[in-house]
Motif scaffolding. Structure first.
Motif, mmCIF file in Angstrom:
data_model
loop_
_atom_site.group_PDB
_atom_site.id
_atom_site.type_symbol
_atom_site.label_atom_id
_atom_site.label_comp_id
_atom_site.label_asym_id
_atom_site.label_seq_id
_atom_site.Cartn_x
_atom_site.Cartn_y
_atom_site.Cartn_z
ATOM 1 N N GLN A 1 39.635 36.642 45.744
ATOM 2 C CA GLN A 1 39.107 35.657 46.682
ATOM 3 C C GLN A 1 38.678 36.333 47.984
ATOM 4 N N TRP A 2 39.499 37.253 48.445
ATOM 5 C CA TRP A 2 39.175 37.963 49.694
ATOM 6 C C TRP A 2 37.893 38.762 49.523
ATOM 7 N N ASN A 3 37.745 39.466 48.392
ATOM 8 C CA ASN A 3 36.539 40.244 48.128
ATOM 9 C C ASN A 3 35.311 39.340 48.040
ATOM 10 N N MET B 1 46.159 34.236 49.528
ATOM 11 C CA MET B 1 44.813 34.460 49.038
ATOM 12 C C MET B 1 44.835 35.716 48.193
ATOM 13 N N SER B 2 44.192 35.622 47.036
ATOM 14 C CA SER B 2 44.198 36.764 46.142
ATOM 15 C C SER B 2 43.147 37.769 46.587
ATOM 16 N N SER B 3 43.277 38.948 46.029
ATOM 17 C CA SER B 3 42.344 40.027 46.345
ATOM 18 C C SER B 3 40.931 39.660 45.926
ATOM 19 N N HIS C 1 30.409 37.394 50.502
ATOM 20 C CA HIS C 1 29.620 36.264 50.986
ATOM 21 C C HIS C 1 29.244 36.472 52.461
ATOM 22 N N GLY D 1 34.935 36.424 49.501
ATOM 23 C CA GLY D 1 34.661 35.962 50.862
ATOM 24 C C GLY D 1 33.978 37.034 51.686
ATOM 25 N N GLN D 2 34.423 38.264 51.542
ATOM 26 C CA GLN D 2 33.829 39.381 52.271
ATOM 27 C C GLN D 2 32.383 39.597 51.810
#
Length: 73
Positions: free
Chosen positions: A5-7, A1-3, A12, A9-10
Motif C-alpha cells: 500500500q505504501w509503495n 499500512m502494508s508495504s 501515485h 501510494g508513493q
C-alpha cells in the motif's frame, strides 16, 4: 499500512507530481508559441504599413510626373 500500500501510494504521488510537471511544461510551451505569434503578427503589420506607404508615395510621384509638377530634377 502494508508495504504494498505504501509503495502504491508513493508511486501515485510520484505520478501525480510528474503529470503536474508535464502540464506546466506544456503551458510554458504554449505561452511561448503565443508570444511568438503575437510578435510575428506585429512584425507583419509593420511591414504591411511600410509597404502601403511606399506604394502610396510611388503613386503620388507617378501622378506628379505625369502632370509635370514633380519637384525632382
Amino acid at each position: 499500512m502494508s508495504s504494498a500500500q505504501w509503495n502504491a501510494g508513493q508511486a501515485h504521488g510520484e505520478a501525480q507530481a510528474k503529470t503536474e510537471e508535464w502540464v506546466k511544461s506544456a503551458q510554458n510551451t504554449a505561452n511561448k508559441a503565443c508570444d511568438k505569434m503575437a510578435d510575428s503578427r506585429e512584425s507583419a503589420q509593420h511591414g504591411k504599413e511600410q509597404s502601403a506607404g511606399f506604394i502610396q508615395q510611388g503613386a503620388i510621384d507617378g501622378v506628379k510626373n505625369t502632370l509635370g509638377i514633380n519637384e525632382k530634377k
